[in-house]
Scaffold this motif. Sequence first.
Motif, PDB file in Angstrom:
ATOM      1  N   SER A 107       6.148   2.163  34.306  1.00  0.00           N
ATOM      2  CA  SER A 107       5.208   1.158  34.789  1.00  0.00           C
ATOM      3  C   SER A 107       5.151   0.006  33.786  1.00  0.00           C
ATOM      4  N   ASP A 108       5.067  -1.218  34.294  1.00  0.00           N
ATOM      5  CA  ASP A 108       4.922  -2.366  33.394  1.00  0.00           C
ATOM      6  C   ASP A 108       3.573  -2.357  32.692  1.00  0.00           C
ATOM      7  N   SER A 109       2.616  -1.617  33.245  1.00  0.00           N
ATOM      8  CA  SER A 109       1.275  -1.576  32.652  1.00  0.00           C
ATOM      9  C   SER A 109       1.009  -0.282  31.894  1.00  0.00           C
ATOM     10  N   ALA A 110       2.054   0.517  31.650  1.00  0.00           N
ATOM     11  CA  ALA A 110       1.867   1.773  30.913  1.00  0.00           C
ATOM     12  C   ALA A 110       1.266   1.495  29.543  1.00  0.00           C
ATOM     13  N   GLY A 111       0.271   2.297  29.171  1.00  0.00           N
ATOM     14  CA  GLY A 111      -0.394   2.076  27.904  1.00  0.00           C
ATOM     15  C   GLY A 111       0.338   2.657  26.711  1.00  0.00           C
ATOM     16  N   LEU A 112       1.257   3.603  26.964  1.00  0.00           N
ATOM     17  CA  LEU A 112       1.933   4.298  25.873  1.00  0.00           C
ATOM     18  C   LEU A 112       3.434   4.001  25.879  1.00  0.00           C
ATOM     19  N   LEU A 113       4.022   4.064  24.686  1.00  0.00           N
ATOM     20  CA  LEU A 113       5.462   3.874  24.519  1.00  0.00           C
ATOM     21  C   LEU A 113       5.984   4.944  23.570  1.00  0.00           C
ATOM     22  N   SER A 114       7.106   5.538  23.917  1.00  0.00           N
ATOM     23  CA  SER A 114       7.813   6.445  23.016  1.00  0.00           C
ATOM     24  C   SER A 114       9.141   5.798  22.674  1.00  0.00           C
ATOM     25  N   CYS A 115       9.452   5.701  21.391  1.00  0.00           N
ATOM     26  CA  CYS A 115      10.644   4.955  20.990  1.00  0.00           C
ATOM     27  C   CYS A 115      11.237   5.511  19.708  1.00  0.00           C
ATOM     28  N   THR A 116      12.460   5.093  19.406  1.00  0.00           N
ATOM     29  CA  THR A 116      13.015   5.338  18.082  1.00  0.00           C
ATOM     30  C   THR A 116      12.436   4.284  17.135  1.00  0.00           C
ATOM     31  N   VAL A 117      12.384   4.611  15.842  1.00  0.00           N
ATOM     32  CA  VAL A 117      11.642   3.770  14.892  1.00  0.00           C
ATOM     33  C   VAL A 117      12.176   2.335  14.869  1.00  0.00           C
ATOM     34  N   GLU A 118      13.492   2.171  14.988  1.00  0.00           N
ATOM     35  CA  GLU A 118      14.078   0.822  14.948  1.00  0.00           C
ATOM     36  C   GLU A 118      13.651  -0.042  16.133  1.00  0.00           C
ATOM     37  N   MET A 119      13.143   0.587  17.199  1.00  0.00           N
ATOM     38  CA  MET A 119      12.785  -0.159  18.406  1.00  0.00           C
ATOM     39  C   MET A 119      11.316  -0.573  18.430  1.00  0.00           C
ATOM     40  N   ILE A 120      10.596  -0.311  17.351  1.00  0.00           N
ATOM     41  CA  ILE A 120       9.206  -0.789  17.247  1.00  0.00           C
ATOM     42  C   ILE A 120       9.205  -2.314  17.214  1.00  0.00           C
ATOM     43  N   THR A 121       8.327  -2.911  17.991  1.00  0.00           N
ATOM     44  CA  THR A 121       8.164  -4.368  17.948  1.00  0.00           C
ATOM     45  C   THR A 121       6.709  -4.678  17.627  1.00  0.00           C
ATOM     46  N   GLU A 122       6.494  -5.783  16.936  1.00  0.00           N
ATOM     47  CA  GLU A 122       5.122  -6.196  16.654  1.00  0.00           C
ATOM     48  C   GLU A 122       4.465  -6.560  17.976  1.00  0.00           C
ATOM     49  N   SER A 123       3.289  -5.989  18.198  1.00  0.00           N
ATOM     50  CA  SER A 123       2.661  -6.134  19.509  1.00  0.00           C
ATOM     51  C   SER A 123       1.171  -6.375  19.347  1.00  0.00           C
ATOM     52  N   ALA A 124       0.471  -6.318  20.478  1.00  0.00           N
ATOM     53  CA  ALA A 124      -0.984  -6.400  20.438  1.00  0.00           C
ATOM     54  C   ALA A 124      -1.525  -5.160  19.738  1.00  0.00           C
ATOM     55  N   GLU A 125      -2.805  -5.182  19.445  1.00  0.00           N
ATOM     56  CA  GLU A 125      -3.405  -4.074  18.718  1.00  0.00           C
ATOM     57  C   GLU A 125      -3.257  -2.761  19.482  1.00  0.00           C
ATOM     58  N   LEU A 126      -3.006  -1.701  18.724  1.00  0.00           N
ATOM     59  CA  LEU A 126      -2.859  -0.362  19.280  1.00  0.00           C
ATOM     60  C   LEU A 126      -4.047   0.495  18.863  1.00  0.00           C
ATOM     61  N   ASP A 127      -4.395   1.448  19.713  1.00  0.00           N
ATOM     62  CA  ASP A 127      -5.412   2.413  19.322  1.00  0.00           C
ATOM     63  C   ASP A 127      -4.824   3.437  18.354  1.00  0.00           C
ATOM     64  N   VAL A 128      -3.642   3.955  18.710  1.00  0.00           N
ATOM     65  CA  VAL A 128      -3.000   5.017  17.917  1.00  0.00           C
ATOM     66  C   VAL A 128      -1.505   4.756  17.827  1.00  0.00           C
ATOM     67  N   ALA A 129      -0.933   4.934  16.648  1.00  0.00           N
ATOM     68  CA  ALA A 129       0.524   4.940  16.467  1.00  0.00           C
ATOM     69  C   ALA A 129       0.890   6.191  15.687  1.00  0.00           C
ATOM     70  N   VAL A 130       1.964   6.847  16.107  1.00  0.00           N
ATOM     71  CA  VAL A 130       2.465   8.048  15.428  1.00  0.00           C
ATOM     72  C   VAL A 130       3.877   7.751  14.939  1.00  0.00           C
ATOM     73  N   VAL A 131       4.103   7.856  13.640  1.00  0.00           N
ATOM     74  CA  VAL A 131       5.427   7.642  13.054  1.00  0.00           C
ATOM     75  C   VAL A 131       5.886   8.977  12.472  1.00  0.00           C
ATOM     76  N   ASP A 132       6.967   9.505  13.009  1.00  0.00           N
ATOM     77  CA  ASP A 132       7.449  10.843  12.642  1.00  0.00           C
ATOM     78  C   ASP A 132       8.483  10.769  11.515  1.00  0.00           C
ATOM     79  N   GLU A 133       8.609  11.871  10.770  1.00  0.00           N
ATOM     80  CA  GLU A 133       9.576  12.024   9.672  1.00  0.00           C
ATOM     81  C   GLU A 133       9.456  10.865   8.676  1.00  0.00           C
ATOM     82  N   ILE A 134       8.244  10.683   8.155  1.00  0.00           N
ATOM     83  CA  ILE A 134       7.945   9.543   7.299  1.00  0.00           C
ATOM     84  C   ILE A 134       8.758   9.561   6.003  1.00  0.00           C
ATOM     85  N   GLN A 135       9.254  10.734   5.601  1.00  0.00           N
ATOM     86  CA  GLN A 135      10.056  10.799   4.371  1.00  0.00           C
ATOM     87  C   GLN A 135      11.347   9.993   4.482  1.00  0.00           C
ATOM     88  N   MET A 136      11.733   9.605   5.704  1.00  0.00           N
ATOM     89  CA  MET A 136      12.935   8.794   5.871  1.00  0.00           C
ATOM     90  C   MET A 136      12.740   7.354   5.422  1.00  0.00           C
TER      91      MET A 136
END
Length: 584
Positions: A107-136
């Motif tokens: 949906s174009d209006s979906a509130g959530l996105l699942s992505c690989t880390v390189e595909m993160i884009t600066e966006s409007a404010e988020l309620d929650v972001a989860v970044v996995d395997e932070i040791q990388m």
Amino acid sequence: MRRKVIMHVGPTNSGKTHMALRALAAARVGVYAGPLRLLAHEIWERLNKGQIVPLGVDPDDEAQPDTTLIADVVNTEGSRPTVRKEGSSKYARECNLRTGEEARYVSDSAGLLSCTVEMITESAELDVAVVDEIQMIADTDRGAAWTHAVLGLPARELHLCGEETAVPIIEELLKDTGDELIVKRYERLTPLVVQEESLEGDLNRVQKGDCVVTFSRSNIFALKQKVERATGLRCAVAYGRLPPEIRSEQAALFNDPNSGYDVMIGSDAIGMGLNLKIKRIVFEALRKFDGDRERMLSTSQIKQIAGRAGRYGLHGEPGGFVTTLNADDLPALRSALSMPADPLTMARLVIKSSWLDSVSQVLPPDASLLTIFEVPGYVSKVRQPFQATTQHRLDEMAKFVDTFANDLTFEDKLLYMSAPISWSDPAFLEVLKRFVRMYQSQIRVDIYTALRSAPFLPMLTEIEELMSTGQLRFSPSPKTLPTLETLHKVLVLYMWLGNRNGMAYYQRDEVYDLKVRTEHALEWCLEKLSKLRYKRESGFAKTEVENKIDYRNGPKSSVESDAKRMRAMLLAEALVEKSGAISQ
């Protein structure tokens, strides 16, 4: 914005990602960012199906836990599971998917996105972001994407999941941001026991539920053959060159008690992105060739691989075991597992393309790409704890692009420099040359033309013909698997380029179909490599049916825009041809 940064840190099999995913499922707007497209796809699928119970919502009593999840989550047997085997519409959240190779928009209006880390884009404010395997964040090649996520994600609540080793570097990064930092530490949910003895070099002692870890592709297949011959147990395999989809399928075979695959032979690829019901890890060696020399595995690497044994809730008796094939390696293994891993000391930074473009403008027109990339190291200073990303094989990459793509724009050159290219694979590079030539001469890149003089499609066709005839006594030649693996990488590259330049790399559907066909062929060939025979239906076909989620390959506006541009291009080509015919 003053963010609340919550670190969830602990060893493998501690459930450190669990609460972060539940917080994401409860968010109005949020993002999950992981290191692998399989992980991103897994979270996308489970959010859309309602398999993750949002934080603050009571789970159902009758639900069964999901034991197939790759991410490090907890599902305590006997309690109400918060990550469910079956989805529920009352927990379902609309979530889009974006990886380097594909985009899936429900949906174009979906509130959530699942992505690989390189595909993160600066966006409007988020309620929650989860970044996995932070040791990388300290990884030589990819760490800059994690640094960008930590410093740039505008999330009221930022969850960072990974190893304890990352805590000091995150504390250092956040000193000047004004963010609140909370560190939640998790312990392994089942004991990990180093056995008193090695296997004494005797492969007859390999047991059902074992994973034998070695560090070269040739060793993997040699060990597979030897273990099957010595024990009568059939072996699945997992290694880096194998496409992620096939690794996942091999893991499913190993996990299925009725598949006939009782042992896993794998490389360090098992350390991330696979859910494996391993009872015991057996290290064939503790040294690995890194491209230049053979070196000892780091404490962190040994811990991550060994920690795959005894995943919580996946075995009748709790706990996992680890040992070595040879007695000489056992003391080093025991020492590594008893030591704390060294804390990370740096966070990687990437040199922005706009900055490189500015550098290219002030250098002579014939300056090489390598020279442009080297300039920042001489004219800039990077303060601790940051360190600039250093790309492996930079000399080869720059030389290739300068030689075969010199007439392209600087932006196009940088695109090829950052693409997922197997720079050490000559067959792959030959196809890449054709991609570049076709793009330079006619803009549009036809995959079948690019593959015409390569061995890939004839090999795929040959295997498919053997599959269709039900060939039982086929043994793949030494070239079969490498050829199909390279074909798969070429197709993934085409999809990656198509995600960034859809007008030139326009055959998305055809390439996806070729990719699936290649995966079928690879799976069939791996099955035929076993001397033991066990008939099992491929998992690919049923996966497509069971996991069906309606989606588009991009936002509606993007799809319509691409279609308009394609029609305009085809019309322009037709007019050019017509004018040429008239002039003749």
